[in-house]
Motif scaffolding. Structure first.
Motif, PDB file in Angstrom:
ATOM      1  N   TRP A 253       0.928  -1.193   0.016  1.00 44.28           N
ATOM      2  CA  TRP A 253      -0.029  -0.016   0.135  1.00 44.28           C
ATOM      3  C   TRP A 253       1.090   1.271   0.043  1.00 44.28           C
ATOM      4  CZ3 TRP A 253      -4.715   0.382   3.228  1.00 44.28           C
ATOM      5  CH2 TRP A 253      -5.816  -0.822   3.017  1.00 44.28           C
ATOM      6  N   LEU A 254       0.129   2.317  -0.211  1.00 39.41           N
ATOM      7  CA  LEU A 254       1.084   3.791  -0.405  1.00 39.41           C
ATOM      8  C   LEU A 254       0.097   4.403   0.657  1.00 39.41           C
ATOM      9  CD1 LEU A 254       1.918   4.533  -3.935  1.00 39.41           C
ATOM     10  CD2 LEU A 254       3.528   4.464  -2.069  1.00 39.41           C
ATOM     11  N   LEU A 255       0.990   5.252   1.531  1.00 45.83           N
ATOM     12  CA  LEU A 255       0.408   6.197   2.261  1.00 45.83           C
ATOM     13  C   LEU A 255       0.719   7.707   1.881  1.00 45.83           C
ATOM     14  CD1 LEU A 255      -0.950   7.276   5.277  1.00 45.83           C
ATOM     15  CD2 LEU A 255       1.377   7.374   6.221  1.00 45.83           C
ATOM     16  N   VAL A 256      -0.593   8.435   1.589  1.00 41.73           N
ATOM     17  CA  VAL A 256      -0.275   9.790   1.110  1.00 41.73           C
ATOM     18  C   VAL A 256       0.448  10.737   1.867  1.00 41.73           C
ATOM     19  CG1 VAL A 256      -1.528  11.877  -0.032  1.00 41.73           C
ATOM     20  CG2 VAL A 256      -2.134   9.206  -0.403  1.00 41.73           C
ATOM     21  N   SER A 257       1.389  11.498   1.614  1.00 42.53           N
ATOM     22  CA  SER A 257       2.066  12.279   2.279  1.00 42.53           C
ATOM     23  C   SER A 257       1.436  13.816   2.434  1.00 42.53           C
ATOM     24  CB  SER A 257       3.331  12.734   1.664  1.00 42.53           C
ATOM     25  OG  SER A 257       3.358  13.428   0.500  1.00 42.53           O
TER      26      SER A 257
ATOM     27  N   GLN B 166      -0.492  15.027   4.906  1.00 44.83           N
ATOM     28  CA  GLN B 166      -1.535  15.079   5.639  1.00 44.83           C
ATOM     29  C   GLN B 166      -1.375  14.990   7.152  1.00 44.83           C
ATOM     30  OE1 GLN B 166      -3.510  11.562   4.016  1.00 44.83           O
ATOM     31  NE2 GLN B 166      -4.720  12.803   2.691  1.00 44.83           N
ATOM     32  N   GLN B 167      -0.361  15.898   7.515  1.00 42.10           N
ATOM     33  CA  GLN B 167      -0.152  15.772   8.918  1.00 42.10           C
ATOM     34  C   GLN B 167      -1.192  16.714   9.844  1.00 42.10           C
ATOM     35  OE1 GLN B 167       1.591  17.419   6.716  1.00 42.10           O
ATOM     36  NE2 GLN B 167       1.749  19.522   7.090  1.00 42.10           N
ATOM     37  N   ASN B 168      -1.970  17.438   9.203  1.00 38.95           N
ATOM     38  CA  ASN B 168      -2.920  18.297  10.047  1.00 38.95           C
ATOM     39  C   ASN B 168      -4.431  17.382   9.827  1.00 38.95           C
ATOM     40  OD1 ASN B 168      -1.147  20.109  11.105  1.00 38.95           O
ATOM     41  ND2 ASN B 168      -1.072  21.341   9.437  1.00 38.95           N
ATOM     42  N   LYS B 169      -4.290  16.300   9.590  1.00 36.19           N
ATOM     43  CA  LYS B 169      -5.486  15.600   9.183  1.00 36.19           C
ATOM     44  C   LYS B 169      -5.661  14.508  10.045  1.00 36.19           C
ATOM     45  CE  LYS B 169      -6.341  17.081   4.443  1.00 36.19           C
ATOM     46  NZ  LYS B 169      -6.354  16.618   2.955  1.00 36.19           N
ATOM     47  N   GLU B 170      -6.806  14.113  10.594  1.00 41.23           N
ATOM     48  CA  GLU B 170      -7.094  12.827  11.365  1.00 41.23           C
ATOM     49  C   GLU B 170      -7.278  11.499  10.574  1.00 41.23           C
ATOM     50  OE1 GLU B 170      -9.809  13.166  14.560  1.00 41.23           O
ATOM     51  OE2 GLU B 170      -8.721  14.437  15.740  1.00 41.23           O
ATOM     52  N   VAL B 171      -7.856  12.136   9.334  1.00 43.79           N
ATOM     53  CA  VAL B 171      -7.873  10.768   8.424  1.00 43.79           C
ATOM     54  C   VAL B 171      -7.044  10.837   7.230  1.00 43.79           C
ATOM     55  CG1 VAL B 171      -9.615   9.983   6.511  1.00 43.79           C
ATOM     56  CG2 VAL B 171     -10.649  11.102   8.737  1.00 43.79           C
ATOM     57  N   LYS B 172      -6.213   9.707   7.206  1.00 49.25           N
ATOM     58  CA  LYS B 172      -5.221   9.492   6.316  1.00 49.25           C
ATOM     59  C   LYS B 172      -5.553   8.839   5.256  1.00 49.25           C
ATOM     60  CE  LYS B 172      -2.338  11.456   9.481  1.00 49.25           C
ATOM     61  NZ  LYS B 172      -2.039  12.822   9.200  1.00 49.25           N
ATOM     62  N   THR B 173      -5.036   8.951   3.900  1.00 52.61           N
ATOM     63  CA  THR B 173      -5.287   8.651   2.773  1.00 52.61           C
ATOM     64  C   THR B 173      -4.530   7.436   2.409  1.00 52.61           C
ATOM     65  OG1 THR B 173      -6.388  10.429   1.869  1.00 52.61           O
ATOM     66  CG2 THR B 173      -6.056   8.744   0.319  1.00 52.61           C
ATOM     67  N   CYS B 174      -4.892   6.273   2.190  1.00 56.36           N
ATOM     68  CA  CYS B 174      -3.851   5.295   1.908  1.00 56.36           C
ATOM     69  C   CYS B 174      -4.519   4.760   0.285  1.00 56.36           C
ATOM     70  CB  CYS B 174      -3.910   3.975   2.825  1.00 56.36           C
ATOM     71  SG  CYS B 174      -3.443   4.464   4.382  1.00 56.36           S
ATOM     72  N   ILE B 175      -3.695   4.175  -0.432  1.00 55.26           N
ATOM     73  CA  ILE B 175      -3.772   3.666  -1.682  1.00 55.26           C
ATOM     74  C   ILE B 175      -3.683   2.045  -1.941  1.00 55.26           C
ATOM     75  CG2 ILE B 175      -3.478   3.823  -4.502  1.00 55.26           C
ATOM     76  CD1 ILE B 175      -2.681   6.834  -3.711  1.00 55.26           C
ATOM     77  N   SER B 176      -4.721   1.430  -2.228  1.00 53.21           N
ATOM     78  CA  SER B 176      -4.119  -0.067  -2.427  1.00 53.21           C
ATOM     79  C   SER B 176      -3.986  -0.417  -3.977  1.00 53.21           C
ATOM     80  CB  SER B 176      -5.345  -0.807  -1.952  1.00 53.21           C
ATOM     81  OG  SER B 176      -5.177  -2.253  -2.198  1.00 53.21           O
ATOM     82  N   ILE B 177      -2.593  -0.779  -4.276  1.00 54.35           N
ATOM     83  CA  ILE B 177      -2.267  -0.757  -5.581  1.00 54.35           C
ATOM     84  C   ILE B 177      -2.859  -1.921  -6.019  1.00 54.35           C
ATOM     85  CG2 ILE B 177      -0.334  -1.101  -7.116  1.00 54.35           C
ATOM     86  CD1 ILE B 177      -0.290   1.482  -5.403  1.00 54.35           C
ATOM     87  N   LEU B 178      -3.133  -2.940  -5.248  1.00 60.31           N
ATOM     88  CA  LEU B 178      -3.711  -4.162  -5.994  1.00 60.31           C
ATOM     89  C   LEU B 178      -5.099  -4.036  -6.537  1.00 60.31           C
ATOM     90  CD1 LEU B 178      -3.265  -7.133  -6.393  1.00 60.31           C
ATOM     91  CD2 LEU B 178      -3.964  -7.495  -4.245  1.00 60.31           C
ATOM     92  N   GLU B 179      -5.995  -3.247  -5.627  1.00 59.96           N
ATOM     93  CA  GLU B 179      -7.255  -3.054  -5.880  1.00 59.96           C
ATOM     94  C   GLU B 179      -7.550  -1.722  -6.706  1.00 59.96           C
ATOM     95  OE1 GLU B 179      -9.645  -3.803  -2.120  1.00 59.96           O
ATOM     96  OE2 GLU B 179      -7.987  -3.171  -1.344  1.00 59.96           O
TER      97      GLU B 179
END
Length: 477
Positions: free
Chosen positions: A120-124, A126-139
């Protein structure tokens, strides 16, 4: 006279017809009333017979199902785990959707499945957000994680399913913590000077026997922390600066500017910390220095290679792959466009770097403090012998939390969103020069690779139909 006679005849015929109809109706009603009881009895018998046939058919179906279609949810303990160990992760993902009991078994956090997972990838940024965006490469899917524990923190790197988070305290000190976004477990480390640019873990934080190492290249300084320690323990190296580091086979390996290797055994770190050196310094660490021959291409063009390196046109990574130590060289153009990759394997016997022409089924994921490798065969996908890379800066000592004064520098230097091409998938067998990258925004810091554990995916991810197409391109644009 004739008309009257004719009319009388017609009336008489009509009267006869009416009488015949009334008689027929009376007879029909008579026999219908008399035969109502037998018809109801026959109807009841018929219904009873149909019901018995249905019950018999249902009973025979159950017997056949019990004989030829056993209840898979009642397999003996351990059987499903043994079967899953022989399958790919994608097959196990489908297996977990057979029934709820199988989903429960495969969704357990088993110790021997800790190594399994999906990239997976974690988007950079976003330090001032409680919700973090992650990208599932497989899906080719975006997941939103609510991580209040990561609010106000930057992601420095990862080790499998653990994220290494940093909080900038006062521009002089930083607070390092380890966070598992799937279990929400968090480990806080002591604060330290905002001085280091690289972090490496020796194992899973959940096992409580790992070491966290920080390093600074130009000053050749290291800092170590073990669970339970109240402070960091520092050590100073001598010699040439180093560029990258990785943990492999029980030791930390550091890559020097001249392609040489420092090897630090973790046992010596534990013993040195246990002796309680004063002032938080470690002086008795056993360090082996390996003088490694340069790759042949650098031997033939040593001057050109050094010139390119001084201009930050080559970025080098150390990656552990199946117990083997790999050196990945990433070549940049003057416009910060990735031109090609070269992979070398460390030959301990010959003390040299041997060029790798084929990675086999290995898939390498490159990133600052998060480089890792996966087996395409273990995942169940058909894209091996490849390198996945994202937007790393050519200068490896830059950190995201120190980037406020660097904003806009790329624009002033002429780098913009249409010229920075730092994302893509490079295949080592790409002999025809096919395009392998696309445009990205170099003002954004690199995303962080990490591993989504298999047990979490079995619980939450639907069966995957798309198997590793070029979804990475479309996801990251």
């Amino acid at each position: 006279m004739h008309s009257l006679l004719f009319e009388a005849i017609i009336r008489r015929n009509i009267a006869k017809r009416i009488k015949r109809r009334i008689k027929k109706r009376k007879l029909k009603k008579k026999y219908t009333v008399r035969s109502s009881f037998p018809s109801l009895l026959l109807e009841a018998i018929k219904r009873s017979f149909i019901g018995k046939r249905r019950k018999t058919r249902h009973r025979r179906k159950k017997e056949l199902e019990k004989k030829y279609c056993p209840d898979w949810s009642s397999l003996p303990g351990g059987t499903l785990e043994m079967v899953a160990e022989k399958l790919t992760l994608i097959d196990c993902l489908s297996l977990s959707k057979v029934c709820s009991s199988w989903n429960t078994v495969l969704g357990e956090e088993l110790p021997n499945w800790q190594r399994h997972g999906f990239p997976w990838l974690l988007v950079s940024g976003q330090q001032n957000k409680e919700v973090k965006t992650c990208i599932s490469i497989l899906e080719n899917r975006v997941w939103e994680f609510e991580l209040s524990e990561a609010y106000g923190k930057y992601c420095w790197g990862s080790f499998r399913d653990w994220l290494i988070m940093v909080k900038d305290l006062d521009s002089v000190h930083i607070e390092v913590s380890l966070l598992n976004p799937f279990t929400k477990r968090q480990i806080s480390l002591p604060s330290i000077w905002n001085f280091y640019h690289k972090v490496v873990l020796s194992g899973l934080p959940s096992e409580n026997n790992f070491i966290c190492m920080l390093l600074h290249s130009q000053n050749r300084e290291l800092a170590f922390w073990i669970p339970g320690a109240q402070s960091w323990h520092k050590h100073k190296l001598t010699g040439e600066p180093f560029e990258d580091a990785v943990f492999c086979n029980g030791s930390f390996y550091l890559l020097g500017d001249g392609f040489n290797i420092w090897q630090i055994d973790v046992k010596s770190i534990y013993s040195s910390i246990g002796e309680g050196d004063d002032f938080g310094t470690l002086s008795k660490i056993e360090i082996q220095f390996h003088e490694i021959k340069r790759p042949e291409i650098f031997q033939l063009q040593e001057g050109m290679a050094l010139q390119s390196h001084d201009d930050n046109q080559i970025l080098r990574y150390l990656v552990e792959s199946c117990g083997e130590l790999l050196l990945v060289c990433r070549y940049f153009s003057s416009k910060h466009e990735t031109q090609k990759f070269e992979v070398y394997s460390l030959d301990y016997c010959q003390s040299s770097w041997k060029k790798v022409e084929d990675l086999g089924d290995q898939m390498i994921f490159l990133g600052k403090c998060c480089s890792t490798s996966f087996s395409a065969r273990e995942l169940g996908v058909g894209i091996g012998n490849s390198i996945y890379f994202c937007n790393d800066a050519a200068a490896p000592w830059w950190n995201e939390w120190d980037s406020d004064h660097l904003k806009g520098i790329s624009l002033r230097l002429g780098f913009n969103k249409t010229k920075g091409r730092d994302w893509g998938i490079f295949r080592l067998d790409n002999k025809d020069g096919e395009p392998f990258l696309f445009h990205g925004d170099i003002d954004n810091w690199a995303f962080t690779w990490f591993t989504a554990p298999s047990w979490w995916c079995y619980r939450n991810v639907p069966p995957v139909e798309m198997l590793w197409t070029d979804c990475f391109y479309f996801t990251c644009v």
